[in-house]
Structures are given as structure tokens and as C-alpha cells.
Design a protein around this motif. Structure first.
Motif, PDB file in Angstrom:
ATOM      1  N   LEU A 132      36.601  39.483  28.815  1.00  0.00           N
ATOM      2  CA  LEU A 132      37.333  40.670  28.376  1.00  0.00           C
ATOM      3  C   LEU A 132      38.781  40.656  28.856  1.00  0.00           C
ATOM      4  CD1 LEU A 132      34.627  43.457  28.881  1.00  0.00           C
ATOM      5  CD2 LEU A 132      35.114  42.094  26.842  1.00  0.00           C
ATOM      6  N   LEU A 133      39.026  40.040  30.010  1.00  0.00           N
ATOM      7  CA  LEU A 133      40.388  39.927  30.542  1.00  0.00           C
ATOM      8  C   LEU A 133      41.145  38.742  29.958  1.00  0.00           C
ATOM      9  CD1 LEU A 133      39.571  40.700  34.283  1.00  0.00           C
ATOM     10  CD2 LEU A 133      40.919  42.157  32.755  1.00  0.00           C
ATOM     11  N   LYS A 134      40.474  37.975  29.121  1.00  0.00           N
ATOM     12  CA  LYS A 134      41.071  36.797  28.481  1.00  0.00           C
ATOM     13  C   LYS A 134      41.606  35.827  29.536  1.00  0.00           C
ATOM     14  CE  LYS A 134      42.331  39.434  24.364  1.00  0.00           C
ATOM     15  NZ  LYS A 134      43.417  39.899  23.468  1.00  0.00           N
ATOM     16  N   MET A 135      40.729  35.532  30.499  1.00  0.00           N
ATOM     17  CA  MET A 135      41.072  34.607  31.572  1.00  0.00           C
ATOM     18  C   MET A 135      40.162  33.385  31.518  1.00  0.00           C
ATOM     19  SD  MET A 135      41.763  36.972  34.954  1.00  0.00           S
ATOM     20  CE  MET A 135      41.835  35.504  35.989  1.00  0.00           C
ATOM     21  N   PRO A 136      40.508  32.392  30.723  1.00  0.00           N
ATOM     22  CA  PRO A 136      39.691  31.168  30.713  1.00  0.00           C
ATOM     23  C   PRO A 136      39.719  30.517  32.084  1.00  0.00           C
ATOM     24  CG  PRO A 136      41.763  30.822  29.559  1.00  0.00           C
ATOM     25  CD  PRO A 136      41.694  32.286  29.868  1.00  0.00           C
ATOM     26  N   LEU A 137      38.545  30.204  32.584  1.00  0.00           N
ATOM     27  CA  LEU A 137      38.449  29.738  33.968  1.00  0.00           C
ATOM     28  C   LEU A 137      37.344  28.700  34.086  1.00  0.00           C
ATOM     29  CD1 LEU A 137      39.860  30.799  36.649  1.00  0.00           C
ATOM     30  CD2 LEU A 137      37.725  31.993  37.069  1.00  0.00           C
ATOM     31  N   ASN A 138      37.662  27.608  34.717  1.00  0.00           N
ATOM     32  CA  ASN A 138      36.656  26.595  35.039  1.00  0.00           C
ATOM     33  C   ASN A 138      36.412  26.620  36.540  1.00  0.00           C
ATOM     34  OD1 ASN A 138      36.351  25.498  32.381  1.00  0.00           O
ATOM     35  ND2 ASN A 138      38.312  24.458  32.640  1.00  0.00           N
ATOM     36  N   PHE A 139      35.157  26.712  36.920  1.00  0.00           N
ATOM     37  CA  PHE A 139      34.840  26.723  38.345  1.00  0.00           C
ATOM     38  C   PHE A 139      33.511  26.039  38.597  1.00  0.00           C
ATOM     39  CE2 PHE A 139      33.249  30.737  36.600  1.00  0.00           C
ATOM     40  CZ  PHE A 139      31.939  30.753  37.041  1.00  0.00           C
ATOM     41  N   ASP A 140      33.336  25.598  39.830  1.00  0.00           N
ATOM     42  CA  ASP A 140      32.081  25.021  40.280  1.00  0.00           C
ATOM     43  C   ASP A 140      31.516  25.925  41.376  1.00  0.00           C
ATOM     44  OD1 ASP A 140      32.102  22.587  38.692  1.00  0.00           O
ATOM     45  OD2 ASP A 140      33.752  21.926  39.988  1.00  0.00           O
ATOM     46  N   PHE A 141      30.292  25.642  41.786  1.00  0.00           N
ATOM     47  CA  PHE A 141      29.688  26.359  42.901  1.00  0.00           C
ATOM     48  C   PHE A 141      29.706  25.461  44.141  1.00  0.00           C
ATOM     49  CE2 PHE A 141      27.575  28.139  39.132  1.00  0.00           C
ATOM     50  CZ  PHE A 141      27.885  29.493  39.308  1.00  0.00           C
ATOM     51  N   THR A 142      29.800  26.076  45.297  1.00  0.00           N
ATOM     52  CA  THR A 142      29.740  25.297  46.527  1.00  0.00           C
ATOM     53  C   THR A 142      28.359  24.655  46.667  1.00  0.00           C
ATOM     54  OG1 THR A 142      29.110  27.298  47.725  1.00  0.00           O
ATOM     55  CG2 THR A 142      31.446  26.692  47.746  1.00  0.00           C
ATOM     56  N   ASP A 143      28.345  23.422  47.197  1.00  0.00           N
ATOM     57  CA  ASP A 143      27.086  22.689  47.378  1.00  0.00           C
ATOM     58  C   ASP A 143      26.438  22.985  48.726  1.00  0.00           C
ATOM     59  OD1 ASP A 143      27.168  21.367  44.885  1.00  0.00           O
ATOM     60  OD2 ASP A 143      28.549  19.865  45.707  1.00  0.00           O
ATOM     61  N   ASP A 144      27.239  23.368  49.686  1.00  0.00           N
ATOM     62  CA  ASP A 144      26.715  23.704  51.011  1.00  0.00           C
ATOM     63  C   ASP A 144      27.635  24.746  51.636  1.00  0.00           C
ATOM     64  OD1 ASP A 144      28.996  22.333  51.947  1.00  0.00           O
ATOM     65  OD2 ASP A 144      27.886  20.452  52.037  1.00  0.00           O
ATOM     66  N   TYR A 145      27.164  25.338  52.725  1.00  0.00           N
ATOM     67  CA  TYR A 145      27.951  26.379  53.378  1.00  0.00           C
ATOM     68  C   TYR A 145      28.841  25.775  54.454  1.00  0.00           C
ATOM     69  CZ  TYR A 145      29.339  30.304  56.242  1.00  0.00           C
ATOM     70  OH  TYR A 145      30.076  31.216  56.953  1.00  0.00           O
ATOM     71  N   GLN A 146      30.100  26.142  54.423  1.00  0.00           N
ATOM     72  CA  GLN A 146      31.031  25.772  55.482  1.00  0.00           C
ATOM     73  C   GLN A 146      31.671  27.041  56.015  1.00  0.00           C
ATOM     74  OE1 GLN A 146      33.706  22.459  54.759  1.00  0.00           O
ATOM     75  NE2 GLN A 146      32.432  21.738  53.061  1.00  0.00           N
ATOM     76  N   LYS A 147      31.643  27.199  57.317  1.00  0.00           N
ATOM     77  CA  LYS A 147      32.190  28.415  57.922  1.00  0.00           C
ATOM     78  C   LYS A 147      33.689  28.514  57.693  1.00  0.00           C
ATOM     79  CE  LYS A 147      32.127  31.142  62.174  1.00  0.00           C
ATOM     80  NZ  LYS A 147      31.656  31.227  63.574  1.00  0.00           N
ATOM     81  N   ASP A 190      38.633  49.887  36.018  1.00  0.00           N
ATOM     82  CA  ASP A 190      39.563  51.008  35.901  1.00  0.00           C
ATOM     83  C   ASP A 190      40.758  50.600  35.047  1.00  0.00           C
ATOM     84  OD1 ASP A 190      40.360  53.796  37.326  1.00  0.00           O
ATOM     85  OD2 ASP A 190      42.146  52.523  37.178  1.00  0.00           O
ATOM     86  N   LEU A 191      41.280  49.419  35.308  1.00  0.00           N
ATOM     87  CA  LEU A 191      42.394  48.865  34.532  1.00  0.00           C
ATOM     88  C   LEU A 191      41.958  48.522  33.111  1.00  0.00           C
ATOM     89  CD1 LEU A 191      45.179  47.541  34.114  1.00  0.00           C
ATOM     90  CD2 LEU A 191      44.320  45.550  35.372  1.00  0.00           C
ATOM     91  N   LEU A 192      40.815  47.902  32.982  1.00  0.00           N
ATOM     92  CA  LEU A 192      40.327  47.463  31.678  1.00  0.00           C
ATOM     93  C   LEU A 192      40.093  48.645  30.736  1.00  0.00           C
ATOM     94  CD1 LEU A 192      39.465  44.825  30.209  1.00  0.00           C
ATOM     95  CD2 LEU A 192      37.137  45.295  30.985  1.00  0.00           C
TER      96      LEU A 192
END
Length: 203
Positions: A132-147, A190-192
Motif C-alpha cells: 500500500l505504501l508502494k515500497m518494493p523491498l527485498n529482504f531475507d530473514f536472519t539464520d541465527d540470533y546475534q546479540k 494514521d498516515l496511510l
């Protein structure tokens, strides 16, 4: 050398969240999936502008979800009818805004369908907001937790609601502005609901 950015997954994130996300979009983006669930965070709460002032909406989670539970394994609680309350609150707050009815059918299923896991619920809402914000975005997920990260910008805590932000975006008309004054950095809905397809021009 920094190589990317790590973001948390929030419930209906605020405007600053998406502004930061857009600024970091030139880097490799990661959504944190492996962290233990932090209580009292924006992962299950958001703030909107209601008829009586700022209103915090919280998605309840099942008892037993603590700091040793993986966020992706945290289940939503339906002991109370929070979906009806959230949907009524959104309608009461924004039905008179310019674009609430325009987007109403997009958001309604999130307050009718029951989702098992908070992470999955937030992720589907996140995909909708990006669309809805027209923000094309490519992302991955973290494979492990790092503090901590030495090679990535880490926004997992800095964008949380408990950290007071001085961020002020370009102003737009708000439904209750005459009553409570202008309120910066509310949930992006609210903005949308106010600006519709032009929303991303305001952050």
C-alpha cells in the motif's frame, strides 16, 4: 565495514520505521526471525490517534511466552476478543479520514481471520503495508540470533516504542488534530488513512 541492516518485525509499525527502512533499502536487509521474544515491545503493540487522544493497541499473546521463547513460536491469545476491539478502534478513529474506506477491505481480514503465530500475523501485515505504501523491498530473514552486529546496522531496539524518538516527519492532516494538536510518529496507518497513495511522500 557495514554490510546491510537488521530490522525487527513490529505490529503496524510507526512512520519512522518505514522512513528508516527506505533509507536502508540500498543495503541488504534482514528481518530478525531468531530472537527470543522481548516483552513490552512494538512487536505486539502500536499507537494510533483516537477520539480521546493517543490509543495503544496491543495484540495479546498466550501465557508462557517469555524471554526464553523464540518470537517465531509465540502464539496469539484469543481469550479476549481483541480483534473486534482493534477493528472498532481503527474504525472509530479513522472512518472520517480521507482513505479509510479505500483501504478498509485490505485490513479487515486481519481482524476476522485467526492467526496462530504473532510473527506470521505481523509478517502478512508488513507485506500489505509495503504494497500500500508502494515500497518494493527485498529482504531475507536472519539464520541465527546475534546479540550484536559489527557488520550491519542494527535497528532491533532503537525503533522500539519505549525509546523516545525525536523524529518529526512532514506534517499531514490528522482527524483529531484540532482537538489534540499534531501528533508525530504514530502507526503508519494514521498516515496511510489520511494520505492514501501519497503517504510515502511524508517520510
Amino acid at each position: 565495514m557495514e554490510n546491510g541492516a537488521v530490522f525487527p518485525l513490529f505490529y503496524l509499525p510507526n512512520v519512522e520505521f518505514f522512513k528508516t527502512l527506505r533509507e536502508q533499502n540500498k543495503e541488504q536487509l534482514f528481518i530478525e526471525k531468531q530472537e527470543h521474544y522481548p516483552k513490552q515491545s512494538s512487536r505486539n503493540r502500536t499507537t494510533i490517534a483516537g477520539p480521546n487522544g493517543k490509543l495503544q493497541l496491543t495484540v495479546p499473546v498466550q501465557k508462557g511466552s517469555n524471554t526464553h521463547t523464540a518470537y517465531k513460536d509465540v502464539k496469539i491469545s484469543y481469550a479476549d476478543d481483541w480483534q473486534r476491539i482493534h477493528w472498532l478502534s481503527l474504525g472509530t478513529s479513522y472512518r472520517s479520514s480521507a482513505y479509510f474506506e479505500f483501504y478498509e477491505d485490505d485490513f479487515r481480514p486481519f481482524y476476522e481471520k485467526k492467526f496462530n503465530y504473532l510473527f506470521d500475523y505481523n509478517l502478512e501485515l508488513f507485506h500489505l503495508l509495503l504494497k500500500l505504501l508502494k515500497m518494493p523491498l527485498n529482504f531475507d530473514f536472519t539464520d541465527d540470533y546475534q546479540k550484536t552486529y559489527t557488520d550491519k546496522n542494527d535497528f532491533r531496539e532503537s525503533l522500539n516504542w519505549k525509546n523516545q524518538s525525536s523524529y518529526q516527519h512532514k506534517t499531514y492532516y490528522q482527524v483529531f488534530q484540532d482537538k489534540y494538536g499534531y501528533q508525530h510518529n504514530l502507526s503508519v496507518v494514521d498516515l496511510l488513512f489520511s494520505q492514501g497513495p501519497q503517504a510515502s511522500r511524508f517520510f
